[in-house]
Design a protein around this motif. Structure first.
Motif, PDB file in Angstrom:
ATOM      1  N   ARG A 143       0.833  -1.207   0.000  1.00  0.00           N
ATOM      2  CA  ARG A 143       0.000   0.000   0.000  1.00  0.00           C
ATOM      3  C   ARG A 143       0.870   1.259   0.000  1.00  0.00           C
ATOM      4  O   ARG A 143       0.564   2.243  -0.678  1.00  0.00           O
ATOM      5  CB  ARG A 143      -0.924  -0.001   1.224  1.00  0.00           C
ATOM      6  CG  ARG A 143      -2.013  -1.061   1.158  1.00  0.00           C
ATOM      7  CD  ARG A 143      -3.183  -0.706   2.048  1.00  0.00           C
ATOM      8  NE  ARG A 143      -2.851  -0.692   3.464  1.00  0.00           N
ATOM      9  CZ  ARG A 143      -2.967  -1.745   4.260  1.00  0.00           C
ATOM     10  NH1 ARG A 143      -3.376  -2.915   3.774  1.00  0.00           N
ATOM     11  NH2 ARG A 143      -2.673  -1.652   5.539  1.00  0.00           N
ATOM     12  N   GLN A 144       1.962   1.217   0.762  1.00  0.00           N
ATOM     13  CA  GLN A 144       2.842   2.386   0.816  1.00  0.00           C
ATOM     14  C   GLN A 144       3.560   2.609  -0.513  1.00  0.00           C
ATOM     15  O   GLN A 144       3.728   3.761  -0.942  1.00  0.00           O
ATOM     16  CB  GLN A 144       3.852   2.200   1.966  1.00  0.00           C
ATOM     17  CG  GLN A 144       3.207   2.344   3.334  1.00  0.00           C
ATOM     18  CD  GLN A 144       3.929   1.581   4.431  1.00  0.00           C
ATOM     19  OE1 GLN A 144       4.818   0.772   4.164  1.00  0.00           O
ATOM     20  NE2 GLN A 144       3.546   1.829   5.674  1.00  0.00           N
ATOM     21  N   LEU A 145       3.965   1.542  -1.161  1.00  0.00           N
ATOM     22  CA  LEU A 145       4.592   1.681  -2.474  1.00  0.00           C
ATOM     23  C   LEU A 145       3.585   2.196  -3.502  1.00  0.00           C
ATOM     24  O   LEU A 145       3.938   2.979  -4.392  1.00  0.00           O
ATOM     25  CB  LEU A 145       5.168   0.339  -2.919  1.00  0.00           C
ATOM     26  CG  LEU A 145       6.452  -0.098  -2.205  1.00  0.00           C
ATOM     27  CD1 LEU A 145       6.743  -1.573  -2.460  1.00  0.00           C
ATOM     28  CD2 LEU A 145       7.638   0.761  -2.650  1.00  0.00           C
ATOM     29  N   ALA A 146       2.324   1.765  -3.368  1.00  0.00           N
ATOM     30  CA  ALA A 146       1.285   2.258  -4.275  1.00  0.00           C
ATOM     31  C   ALA A 146       1.107   3.769  -4.118  1.00  0.00           C
ATOM     32  O   ALA A 146       0.991   4.508  -5.113  1.00  0.00           O
ATOM     33  CB  ALA A 146      -0.037   1.548  -3.998  1.00  0.00           C
ATOM     34  N   VAL A 147       1.112   4.244  -2.876  1.00  0.00           N
ATOM     35  CA  VAL A 147       0.983   5.686  -2.627  1.00  0.00           C
ATOM     36  C   VAL A 147       2.190   6.430  -3.187  1.00  0.00           C
ATOM     37  O   VAL A 147       2.059   7.484  -3.817  1.00  0.00           O
ATOM     38  CB  VAL A 147       0.828   5.964  -1.116  1.00  0.00           C
ATOM     39  CG1 VAL A 147       0.919   7.460  -0.829  1.00  0.00           C
ATOM     40  CG2 VAL A 147      -0.494   5.422  -0.607  1.00  0.00           C
ATOM     41  N   HIS A 156      13.364   7.599 -14.581  1.00  0.00           N
ATOM     42  CA  HIS A 156      14.201   6.477 -14.146  1.00  0.00           C
ATOM     43  C   HIS A 156      13.861   6.074 -12.709  1.00  0.00           C
ATOM     44  O   HIS A 156      13.732   4.880 -12.402  1.00  0.00           O
ATOM     45  CB  HIS A 156      15.677   6.864 -14.253  1.00  0.00           C
ATOM     46  CG  HIS A 156      16.612   5.760 -13.856  1.00  0.00           C
ATOM     47  ND1 HIS A 156      16.832   4.654 -14.641  1.00  0.00           N
ATOM     48  CD2 HIS A 156      17.355   5.584 -12.731  1.00  0.00           C
ATOM     49  CE1 HIS A 156      17.689   3.848 -14.042  1.00  0.00           C
ATOM     50  NE2 HIS A 156      18.016   4.386 -12.869  1.00  0.00           N
ATOM     51  N   ALA A 157      13.718   7.055 -11.820  1.00  0.00           N
ATOM     52  CA  ALA A 157      13.372   6.764 -10.429  1.00  0.00           C
ATOM     53  C   ALA A 157      11.983   6.136 -10.349  1.00  0.00           C
ATOM     54  O   ALA A 157      11.750   5.178  -9.599  1.00  0.00           O
ATOM     55  CB  ALA A 157      13.428   8.037  -9.599  1.00  0.00           C
ATOM     56  N   GLY A 158      11.040   6.691 -11.145  1.00  0.00           N
ATOM     57  CA  GLY A 158       9.688   6.142 -11.144  1.00  0.00           C
ATOM     58  C   GLY A 158       9.659   4.689 -11.563  1.00  0.00           C
ATOM     59  O   GLY A 158       8.882   3.888 -11.028  1.00  0.00           O
ATOM     60  N   ILE A 188       8.813  -0.966 -10.283  1.00  0.00           N
ATOM     61  CA  ILE A 188       9.300  -2.353 -10.294  1.00  0.00           C
ATOM     62  C   ILE A 188       9.275  -2.935  -8.879  1.00  0.00           C
ATOM     63  O   ILE A 188       8.861  -4.073  -8.654  1.00  0.00           O
ATOM     64  CB  ILE A 188      10.710  -2.430 -10.895  1.00  0.00           C
ATOM     65  CG1 ILE A 188      10.661  -2.146 -12.401  1.00  0.00           C
ATOM     66  CG2 ILE A 188      11.350  -3.792 -10.635  1.00  0.00           C
ATOM     67  CD1 ILE A 188      12.020  -2.044 -13.064  1.00  0.00           C
ATOM     68  N   THR A 189       9.729  -2.130  -7.907  1.00  0.00           N
ATOM     69  CA  THR A 189       9.715  -2.594  -6.520  1.00  0.00           C
ATOM     70  C   THR A 189       8.296  -2.891  -6.061  1.00  0.00           C
ATOM     71  O   THR A 189       8.040  -3.880  -5.363  1.00  0.00           O
ATOM     72  CB  THR A 189      10.353  -1.547  -5.592  1.00  0.00           C
ATOM     73  OG1 THR A 189      11.675  -1.240  -6.046  1.00  0.00           O
ATOM     74  CG2 THR A 189      10.421  -2.058  -4.157  1.00  0.00           C
ATOM     75  N   HIS A 190       7.348  -2.027  -6.472  1.00  0.00           N
ATOM     76  CA  HIS A 190       5.944  -2.244  -6.118  1.00  0.00           C
ATOM     77  C   HIS A 190       5.448  -3.575  -6.673  1.00  0.00           C
ATOM     78  O   HIS A 190       4.788  -4.360  -5.969  1.00  0.00           O
ATOM     79  CB  HIS A 190       5.103  -1.082  -6.659  1.00  0.00           C
ATOM     80  CG  HIS A 190       3.661  -1.144  -6.270  1.00  0.00           C
ATOM     81  ND1 HIS A 190       2.657  -0.547  -6.999  1.00  0.00           N
ATOM     82  CD2 HIS A 190       3.037  -1.764  -5.226  1.00  0.00           C
ATOM     83  CE1 HIS A 190       1.493  -0.778  -6.409  1.00  0.00           C
ATOM     84  NE2 HIS A 190       1.695  -1.510  -5.346  1.00  0.00           N
ATOM     85  N   LYS A 191       5.748  -3.851  -7.915  1.00  0.00           N
ATOM     86  CA  LYS A 191       5.297  -5.093  -8.539  1.00  0.00           C
ATOM     87  C   LYS A 191       5.922  -6.319  -7.864  1.00  0.00           C
ATOM     88  O   LYS A 191       5.250  -7.331  -7.644  1.00  0.00           O
ATOM     89  CB  LYS A 191       5.641  -5.090 -10.030  1.00  0.00           C
ATOM     90  CG  LYS A 191       4.808  -4.100 -10.842  1.00  0.00           C
ATOM     91  CD  LYS A 191       5.249  -4.061 -12.293  1.00  0.00           C
ATOM     92  CE  LYS A 191       4.405  -3.054 -13.094  1.00  0.00           C
ATOM     93  NZ  LYS A 191       4.868  -2.938 -14.486  1.00  0.00           N
TER      94      LYS A 191
END
Length: 488
Positions: free
Chosen positions: A208-212, A291-293, A298-301
């Motif tokens: 959830r935090q990565l989604a935000v 690039h950061a996005g 990727i980390t979120h997935k």
């Protein structure tokens, strides 16, 4: 005798033999025993896994204490550097970047340094909060566990008194041994269940935090460069969620320290942390922002894939194993309870001289337990890093789940549950055998060296004797030659 006791309680029981002559026991002792059984049943219904939960929370507290100490040292080091250098904060430094100045490498590192200090403070404060929460849980569990342990000790003493330190029957002895083994197996599954579900909760928050964070980062280019306050706030919110997500992923690693994660391994988390350090410089250019996005996305997935992997382990392995052992515990516990009631009735008839209707409550049976509720026992958000924002926004989307073919293989049974008592005993025996072998080899080598040393010493002594004999012979010959010269 231990009516339905857990593996932890088994150690409290004395070593009683098989059938023995029942001693004479007064009515008060039987009544006291029945009251203790009643209180034990109530205690077990209220907190069936309190003893194992206490041990696991103590372990979590120890790990979190070490983490707090590490983070406090890290933050103190960054504070010391800040005192020796520029006192500008991150917001001022970001403002300078947006004033049209060209961003040099030195300036990027300067902003990253300010940002890292704020990240370190956030991590330290959150870890301290978690430690305090776990400490409170440990104190609450200790009070409950102490009462249960006192009742178990009292029960054991009364059973010893009633049956003269012996088992009431061979059947009782056999059933109790079976129940103890099943309870130990159940405790092992429950421990694994707790750890995997605690890690699962951490990953739910991390996702959830990565989604935000991804949402905030995607919205950032829409804010004009002139709106510094809004841009800084949005980037700071993205950063705070990235930091919390990283803490939760690391917390999952810490909780399942014996498991190798197929997604979000330590190197990936380190990459995320490095990217988070440069969030305020990455927001300044379109290329670096993209690039950061990509890194955050990727980390979120992969975090979502790890959560799906956790779900699969829990649903296909742990729940199935727990349901099976729970049924076996129930059946064996009922048989033991029936045998114990029969024996106690015989004793009561001996004392009171008449049949007595006795109901002995052994605690929680599988019929009484809600399996889903039992699976969540002890799991709490006290070990979870939190932020003010949540992933409830429609834009904070969840990545699509992986297919069965895409999903990483499930871990081994040993990775899920840890080593069993029997495996630990085998490892200990193997270590003992290897140690004995090493000691034998060492002793043989010492003996060989001693033998060589003795041989070398003997050789030296023999050489010394030969040298002395040669010198003595030479001296004698010189004397004889000298005497012959004088006579002539």
């Amino acid at each position: 005798m231990g009516c339905g006791q857990s593996a932890e309680a088994a150690a409290a029981y004395s070593n009683r033999g098989s059938i023995a002559t029942l001693p004479v026991v007064d009515k008060a002792t039987l009544e006291e025993y029945l009251q203790v059984e009643k209180e034990l049943g109530e205690a077990r219904r209220a907190d069936p896994q309190v003893l194992s939960q206490l041990e696991m929370k103590k372990e979590a507290l120890q790990k979190m204490t070490q983490k707090v100490e590490q983070l406090e040292r890290h933050y103190a080091d960054l504070e010391a550097l800040a005192r020796d250098g520029d006192q500008t904060d991150t917001k001022e430094a970001v403002g300078a970047l947006q004033s049209g100045q060209r961003v040099s490498t030195a300036e990027e590192e300067r902003v990253a340094g300010f940002n890292n200090k704020e990240i370190a403070k956030q991590e330290r404060d959150e870890a301290i909060r978690q430690k305090e929460n776990i400490q409170r849980e440990v104190e609450q569990l200790q009070n409950k566990a102490s009462r249960l342990q006192n009742l178990l000790t009292k029960q054991d003493a009364l059973l010893g008194k009633i049956f003269g330190g012996e088992y009431g029957s061979e059947l009782e002895n056999k059933l109790e041994q079976e129940l103890d083994a099943l309870e130990a197996h159940k405790a092992r599954i429950m421990e694994a269940n707790y750890k995997w579900r605690q890690a699962q909760m951490m990953m739910e928050f991390a996702c959830r935090q990565l989604a935000v964070a991804v949402q905030k980062w995607q919205d950032l280019p829409e804010v004009p460069q002139t709106s510094l306050e809004v841009r800084y706030t949005m980037a700071a919110e993205a950063r705070n969620n990235l930091v919390a997500a990283s803490q939760n992923i690391e917390g999952a690693h810490r909780t399942l320290s014996h498991v190798e994660f197929p997604y979000c391994n330590p190197d990936e988390v380190e990459t995320l942390n490095k990217a988070t350090s440069y969030v305020f410089t990455d927001m300044q250019s379109e290329e670096r922002h993209a690039h950061a996005g990509q890194c955050y996305d990727i980390t979120h997935k992969r975090a979502a894939a790890l959560l799906q992997w956790f779900d699969q382990v829990l649903n296909t392995t742990i729940m199935e194993d727990l349901a099976k052992v729970n049924l076996m515990v129930k059946e064996t516990s009922q048989k033991l309870r029936q045998e114990r009631v029969r024996l106690i009735k015989l004793k009561a008839q001996e004392v009171w001289g008449a049949d007595v209707d006795i109901e002995i409550d052994s605690g929680v049976s599988a019929d009484d337990e809600d399996l889903n509720a039992m699976l969540m026992e002890g799991v709490s958000d006290s070990e979870v890093a939190k932020t003010d924002e949540t992933g409830d926004s429609p834009r904070a989307k969840t990545p699509p789940p992986l297919t069965a073919e895409e999903m990483a293989p499930l871990p081994t049974s040993e990775a899920i549950f840890g080593k069993s008592y029997e495996q630990l005993q085998e490892d200990l025996e193997q270590m003992r055998t290897e140690l004995e072998s090493d000691m034998n080899y060492f002793q043989q080598e010492q003996d060989r060296q001693a033998e060589r040393a003795r041989g070398d010493l003997q050789a030296k002594l023999n050489a010394r004797r030969r040298n002395r004999a040669m010198r003595s012979l030479e001296e004698k010959q010189r004397q004889e030659l000298a005497e012959g010269a004088v006579l002539s």
